[in-house]
Motif scaffolding. Structure first.
Motif, mmCIF file in Angstrom:
data_model
loop_
_atom_site.group_PDB
_atom_site.id
_atom_site.type_symbol
_atom_site.label_atom_id
_atom_site.label_comp_id
_atom_site.label_asym_id
_atom_site.label_seq_id
_atom_site.Cartn_x
_atom_site.Cartn_y
_atom_site.Cartn_z
ATOM 1 N N THR A 38 3.754 2.544 3.397
ATOM 2 C CA THR A 38 2.870 2.609 2.231
ATOM 3 C C THR A 38 3.036 1.348 1.395
ATOM 4 N N THR A 40 1.632 -0.483 -1.993
ATOM 5 C CA THR A 40 0.905 -0.221 -3.233
ATOM 6 C C THR A 40 0.841 -1.500 -4.058
ATOM 7 N N TYR A 42 -0.074 -3.223 -7.642
ATOM 8 C CA TYR A 42 -0.171 -2.885 -9.057
ATOM 9 C C TYR A 42 -0.739 -4.068 -9.834
ATOM 10 N N SER A 80 -6.199 4.672 -0.833
ATOM 11 C CA SER A 80 -6.418 5.414 -2.075
ATOM 12 C C SER A 80 -7.820 5.148 -2.605
ATOM 13 N N SER A 110 -3.477 0.824 -9.877
ATOM 14 C CA SER A 110 -2.903 0.543 -8.559
ATOM 15 C C SER A 110 -3.879 0.898 -7.451
ATOM 16 N N SER A 112 -3.420 1.786 -3.110
ATOM 17 C CA SER A 112 -2.442 1.984 -2.039
ATOM 18 C C SER A 112 -3.106 1.989 -0.671
ATOM 19 N N GLN A 114 -1.914 3.071 3.277
ATOM 20 C CA GLN A 114 -0.866 3.743 4.050
ATOM 21 C C GLN A 114 -1.180 3.646 5.537
#
Length: 456
Positions: A38, A40, A42, A80, A110, A112, A114
């Motif tokens: 994962t 992410t 930001y 996401s 953020s 993400s 995965q």
């Protein structure tokens, strides 16, 4: 005024995997497990005004590399926030484009991505006497015979050394074996701050010092210089003693990435090799040829010779600061995922077909770019704008299709299509199975990994 910023991220170095169909399995896999990776990103607005229209370009996993890679098989990718667009280069490296509408002062948002991998240690069994000849001008192999940044296979010093190492050898596997042995004796790992690192093949040849990227670049450059298609692969490798590890966080990269090599042998496909090691037997450096035909450590791959390992972003107003985190979770059971959301990848005789528009599924049928597939299969195409009609011709076949119509013709005989040709993303898309079978090509669909293999 529009502000631009660039986050240079160390997304793990990572290339287009060729799916090999052989009568007998030429490799074995052990210690198989699953990785959930994962990443992410930001973005925090440290300014006094709202940042607006934040456009992001993020490197994505190379599905042509990893979907058919037996030791690092990419099962699924989850977002996401779905990409607005995905672009693919000639080696299958992909970039996703995203947008965040606004970030207020003091606010952090953020995004993400995965990835789910099935990984394992791999060992190939290679019989040099059974290696076939390279087919002339295989388009998917040509990029892996050309020089690239850091892989100076056309440099006179590289060419001279490659010929010196291999002598008059013509077998590509035995060429690779000699080059691998040379790397083992020539290279020493950079362990001082002043040592050259990440400088490429020519530097590695001249200094004999480098890190995994230099070892891999030099091996690939030498292989290409003597006609063996090869590539560097970048990702992450390491021992995981806990169910979850943090590879990178706000403070930076905590665990190093890794680069290794794959070289292509006819009849076997892409063979992984890791030249970055020193094996001592009774204190004497000794070549461990098991690393020429396999990988002894678990790892996951992301890309191959991508031009950039960066996230780019641009925005209006405000002042953004960004960072990323990467966590890896290990499991013996595959995490749940939606297979139907995975991209379709297309191969001809095991070699990837990469077009400017990815295949799409409509009405249960796969549609592909018209000019791309007809050109691949050796047909000449003409387009009549007034009637919205496509005509494709080979020496023995004439195929006629009309946009939006399920009626087609093969040599004047009427055929009814399951789905009509369509315009998608400003490209004319045609039903693959109909085109392939009309031109004498077998179309094989693997629904488990959403891969289509075309075979003559």
């Amino acid at each position: 005024m529009k502000k631009r910023a660039t986050i240079i991220i160390l997304i793990f170095l990572l290339f287009i995997s060729l799916h090999v169909q052989a009568a007998e399995l030429s490799y074995s896999i052990k210690d198989q497990t699953y990785y959930q990776v994962t990443t992410t990103y930001y973005f925090k607005n440290v300014g006094t005004s709202t940042a607006r229209d934040i456009n992001l370009a993020i490197t994505l996993p190379n599905v042509y590399l990893t979907k058919n890679m037996p030791y690092s098989h990419l099962i699924a990718t989850k977002y996401s926030q779905e990409p607005l667009e995905i672009t693919t280069d000639l080696k299958g490296n992909r970039t996703g484009k995203f947008n965040i509408a606004a970030i207020k002062p003091g606010e952090k948002k953020s995004l993400s991505i995965q990835q789910v991998y099935r990984v394992g240690k791999i060992s190939f069994t290679i019989d040099p006497g059974k290696i076939e000849s390279y087919k002339p001008l295989e388009p998917a192999l040509i990029p892996y015979l050309k020089p690239a940044p850091g892989i100076e296979s056309d440099n006179p010093l590289i060419i001279k050394k490659a010929k010196e190492i291999t002598g008059g050898e013509t077998n590509p596997f035995l060429k690779a074996k000699k080059i691998f042995a040379f790397l083992n004796s020539h290279m020493h790992y950079a362990d001082k701050p002043t040592d050259p690192a990440n400088k490429g093949a020519l530097s590695a040849l001249q200094t004999g010092i480098g890190v995994c990227e230099d070892y891999s670049d030099l091996m690939v450059a030498l292989l290409r210089a003597v006609g063996v298609p090869s590539r560097t692969v970048a990702g992450w490798m390491g021992t995981i003693s806990q169910p979850q590890v943090t590879i990178a966080d706000e403070s930076g990269q905590k665990l190093p990435g890794h680069m290794w090599v794959e070289y292509y042998l006819p009849g076997y496909g892409w063979i992984p090799a890791d030249p970055t090691y020193t094996y001592l037997y009774n204190g004497v450096p000794t070549v461990d040829y098991s690393r020429l035909t396999g990988l002894n450590e678990l790892r996951y791959a992301e890309e191959s010779e991508a031009e950039s390992y960066r996230v780019y972003y641009s925005y209006y107003n405000g002042k953004l600061e960004g960072y990323f985190t990467i966590t890896l979770t290990k499991s013996q059971i595959p995490p749940s995922y939606d297979a139907d959301r995975e991209p379709v990848t297309l191969y001809l005789e095991g070699l990837p077909l990469i077009y400017d528009v990815e295949p799409v599924i409509a009405g249960g049928r796969t549609l592909v770019p018209l000019r791309g597939i007809f050109s691949t299969l050796g047909a000449l195409v003409s387009w009549d704008e007034a009637s919205q009609t496509v005509t494709a011709r080979t020496a023995s076949k004439t195929i006629t299709l009309k946009i939006g119509s399920t009626n087609a013709q093969i040599n004047g005989q009427n055929v009814v299509l399951d789905v009509p040709p369509q315009i998608i993303a400003n490209r004319t898309m045609v039903p693959l199975r109909f085109i392939g079978e009309a031109l004498g090509v077998q179309v094989n669909w693997d629904s488990n990994i959403r891969v289509i293999n075309l075979n003559f």
